[in-house]
Design an enzyme around this catalytic site. Structure first.
Site, PDB file in Angstrom:
ATOM      1  CB  SER A 219      -2.637  -4.220  11.299  1.00 31.40           C
ATOM      2  OG  SER A 219      -2.296  -3.661  10.054  1.00 31.40           O
TER       3      SER A 219
ATOM      4  CE1 TYR B 224      -8.337  -4.109  10.220  1.00 31.39           C
ATOM      5  CE2 TYR B 224      -6.780  -2.685   9.081  1.00 31.39           C
ATOM      6  CZ  TYR B 224      -7.074  -3.886   9.703  1.00 31.39           C
ATOM      7  OH  TYR B 224      -6.106  -4.842   9.819  1.00 31.39           O
TER       8      TYR B 224
ATOM      9  CE  LYS C 251      -6.939  -5.453  13.507  1.00 31.45           C
ATOM     10  NZ  LYS C 251      -7.373  -6.691  14.186  1.00 31.45           N
TER      11      LYS C 251
ATOM     12  NE  ARG D 122       0.885  -1.721   1.514  1.00 30.88           N
ATOM     13  CZ  ARG D 122       1.026  -0.465   1.084  1.00 30.88           C
ATOM     14  NH1 ARG D 122       2.244   0.021   0.818  1.00 30.88           N
ATOM     15  NH2 ARG D 122      -0.018   0.309   0.916  1.00 30.88           N
TER      16      ARG D 122
ATOM     17  CG  ASP E 208      -3.249   2.026  -0.929  1.00 31.61           C
ATOM     18  OD1 ASP E 208      -3.671   1.317   0.003  1.00 31.61           O
ATOM     19  OD2 ASP E 208      -3.431   1.758  -2.130  1.00 31.61           O
TER      20      ASP E 208
HETATM   21  C1  UD1 Z   1      -4.468  -3.231   4.278  1.00 33.57           C
HETATM   22  C2  UD1 Z   1      -4.275  -2.524   5.569  1.00 33.57           C
HETATM   23  C3  UD1 Z   1      -3.675  -3.467   6.572  1.00 33.57           C
HETATM   24  C4  UD1 Z   1      -4.609  -4.610   6.765  1.00 33.57           C
HETATM   25  C5  UD1 Z   1      -4.870  -5.297   5.464  1.00 33.57           C
HETATM   26  C6  UD1 Z   1      -5.972  -6.308   5.715  1.00 33.57           C
HETATM   27  C7  UD1 Z   1      -3.744  -0.142   5.675  1.00 33.57           C
HETATM   28  C8  UD1 Z   1      -2.794   0.926   5.274  1.00 33.57           C
HETATM   29  N1  UD1 Z   1      -3.398  -1.376   5.331  1.00 33.57           N
HETATM   30  O1  UD1 Z   1      -3.178  -3.529   3.780  1.00 33.57           O
HETATM   31  O2  UD1 Z   1      -3.503  -2.851   7.797  1.00 33.57           O
HETATM   32  O3  UD1 Z   1      -4.091  -5.507   7.707  1.00 33.57           O
HETATM   33  O4  UD1 Z   1      -5.288  -4.359   4.473  1.00 33.57           O
HETATM   34  O5  UD1 Z   1      -6.907  -6.370   4.771  1.00 33.57           O
HETATM   35  O6  UD1 Z   1      -4.739   0.101   6.286  1.00 33.57           O
HETATM   36  N2  UD1 Z   1      -3.437  -3.022  -4.680  1.00 33.57           N
HETATM   37  C9  UD1 Z   1      -3.602  -2.817  -6.037  1.00 33.57           C
HETATM   38  N3  UD1 Z   1      -4.732  -3.298  -6.620  1.00 33.57           N
HETATM   39  C10 UD1 Z   1      -5.704  -3.983  -5.949  1.00 33.57           C
HETATM   40  C11 UD1 Z   1      -5.508  -4.205  -4.550  1.00 33.57           C
HETATM   41  C12 UD1 Z   1      -4.374  -3.691  -3.958  1.00 33.57           C
HETATM   42  O7  UD1 Z   1      -2.765  -2.202  -6.696  1.00 33.57           O
HETATM   43  O8  UD1 Z   1      -6.704  -4.390  -6.543  1.00 33.57           O
HETATM   44  C13 UD1 Z   1      -2.219  -2.502  -4.035  1.00 33.57           C
HETATM   45  C14 UD1 Z   1      -2.541  -1.488  -2.942  1.00 33.57           C
HETATM   46  O9  UD1 Z   1      -2.649  -0.204  -3.486  1.00 33.57           O
HETATM   47  C15 UD1 Z   1      -1.328  -1.673  -2.027  1.00 33.57           C
HETATM   48  C16 UD1 Z   1      -0.945  -3.140  -2.188  1.00 33.57           C
HETATM   49  O10 UD1 Z   1      -1.570  -3.559  -3.400  1.00 33.57           O
HETATM   50  O11 UD1 Z   1      -0.283  -0.876  -2.486  1.00 33.57           O
HETATM   51  C17 UD1 Z   1      -1.427  -4.011  -1.058  1.00 33.57           C
HETATM   52  O12 UD1 Z   1      -2.818  -3.776  -0.872  1.00 33.57           O
HETATM   53  P1  UD1 Z   1      -3.725  -4.671   0.101  1.00 33.57           P
HETATM   54  O13 UD1 Z   1      -3.534  -6.109  -0.207  1.00 33.57           O
HETATM   55  O14 UD1 Z   1      -5.110  -4.137   0.044  1.00 33.57           O
HETATM   56  O15 UD1 Z   1      -3.091  -4.448   1.544  1.00 33.57           O
HETATM   57  P2  UD1 Z   1      -2.754  -3.087   2.328  1.00 33.57           P
HETATM   58  O16 UD1 Z   1      -3.572  -1.960   1.866  1.00 33.57           O
HETATM   59  O17 UD1 Z   1      -1.272  -2.934   2.296  1.00 33.57           O
END
Ligand code: UD1
Length: 339
Positions: free
Chosen positions: A124, A149, A153, A231, A298
């Site tokens: 990841s 987590y 990795k 992202r 995050d």
């Molecule tokens: C995270 C992990 C990544 C992992 C993936 C698998 C980290 C930093 N990242 O990715 O390694 O492979 O999960 O599950 O450890 N968001 C919202 N509202 C929500 C959900 C998410 O605003 O309800 C935002 C988050 O703040 C983030 C973005 O959407 O900015 C993506 O979030 P998410 O889909 O959870 O993925 P990552 O955190 O990037």
């Protein structure tokens, strides 16, 4: 080539099984169904017209894994099976270290014993933490992980690197995925999180489908054009195809003890709000959301430099974020019970 796909009933695993079949590989699925569902196998069957061997096996069970290797005579292994909830890993670190690392070692030992020489590992972009310079290349220094987590990795990558060095003939690649989203365009397979989704896109589709009242956008005060995180969102079918290319590359490698890492992303970063707007536009639906505080752990922004995977693996992302959001929505509509 017969390929063991661990976690083959999961989100990325199931799409990879389809891609492997389309490219002429013979996938064999193992999954303990901890975060997946047997219905996925029906979806795979409907897309491919094939019933691939499936074993309900936990990769942490060395005896069962050994027996499987003895029976099936694999040519390669793609290892997806792992826990992946960042928040949960902070609460239950031992579960994460135990599950994600022991399964890896069980597989590597079985591969050694049964002379299986090709290994692809699901890593990841979390291993980069918040990089100082963007986009990230494979030589961007890894940072201390922000969650157990993420640490599994990073440690797993190190275990593979060290083991390859000691194991004659073994060739391995770690693929550092950016943010996989979407579903198969047939809407027969997709993401099926158990319980409340922690990832963005399943939360969005469940909210739009009326299963959840509202999405919270985590933070709007980041140093990005609209204040929300950036992202690199990659269509899961593109990501699945990268595994086919990874196996093709391993087949070509003649030198023993080959280990390498690849970023697998589109090379483009989008903000959370851009993604939400695209979701609303391509699907013609209005999403109920509010802006809340930042989520702990995050990173502000991360996206890949994909030159290495483009040139060395000859893989390119072909689908857009809009494609992924349309496919994710069609999948959600398919699985949501109609009132
Ligand atoms: C995270 C992990 C990544 C992992 C993936 C698998 C980290 C930093 N990242 O990715 O390694 O492979 O999960 O599950 O450890 N968001 C919202 N509202 C929500 C959900 C998410 O605003 O309800 C935002 C988050 O703040 C983030 C973005 O959407 O900015 C993506 O979030 P998410 O889909 O959870 O993925 P990552 O955190 O990037």
């Amino acid at each position: 080539m017969k390929i063991l796909v661990t976690g083959g009933a999961g989100f990325i695993g199931s799409h990879t099984v389809v891609a492997l079949h389309e490219a002429g590989f013979e996938p064999v699925i193992i999954d303990n169904l901890y975060n997946s569902n047997l219905n996925v196998l029906d979806g795979i069957r409907q897309i491919t017209g094939k019933d691939f061997p499936f074993y309900e096996i936990d990769c942490n069970d060395p005896e069962k894994v050994r027996a499987l290797f003895e029976k099936e005579k694999f040519d390669g292994v793609i290892h997806f099976a792992a826990y992946k909830a960042v928040g949960e890993s902070v609460q239950k670190p031992l579960n994460y270290y135990e599950n994600n690392l022991i399964s890896l070692m069980v597989l590597l030992r079985a591969m050694k014993e049964f002379d299986v020489h090709n290994f692809v590992f699901s890593s990841s972009c979390t291993v980069y933490g918040q990089p100082e310079k963007l986009p990230v290349t494979e030589s961007t220094p890894r940072q201390p992980a922000t969650s157990p987590y993420g640490n599994t990795k990073a440690i797993a990558e190190d275990i593979i690197r060290d083991h390859v060095y000691s194991a004659p003939g073994l060739k391995a690649l770690s693929l550092r995925y950016f943010n996989p989203i979407g579903a198969h365009e047939s809407a027969l397979i997709g993401e099926l999180p158990n319980g409340v989704p922690s990832n963005l896109v399943p939360f969005i589709t469940q909210t739009a489908a009326g299963l959840r009242p509202s999405l919270t956008v985590f933070g709007s005060d980041y140093d990005t054009p609209d204040g929300t995180c950036i992202r690199d969102f990659i269509h899961v079918v593109d990501l699945a195809n990268a595994h086919v290319k990874a196996l093709d590359l391993l087949k070509e490698k003649t030198e023993a003890d080959h280990y390498d890492v690849f970023n697998v992303g589109t090379g483009e970063g989008y903000t959370v709000l851009q993604l939400i707007n695209t979701f609303e536009e391509v699907n013609g639906v209005k999403l109920n959301y509010t802006v809340g505080p930042r989520r702990e752990g995050d990173v502000e922004k991360i996206y890949a430099q994909a030159d290495k995977v483009n040139h060395v693996m000859k893989w390119h992302a072909e689908k857009t974020m809009a494609d992924a959001l349309r496919d994710a929505w069609n999948w959600q509509l398919k699985i949501t019970p109609q009132k």
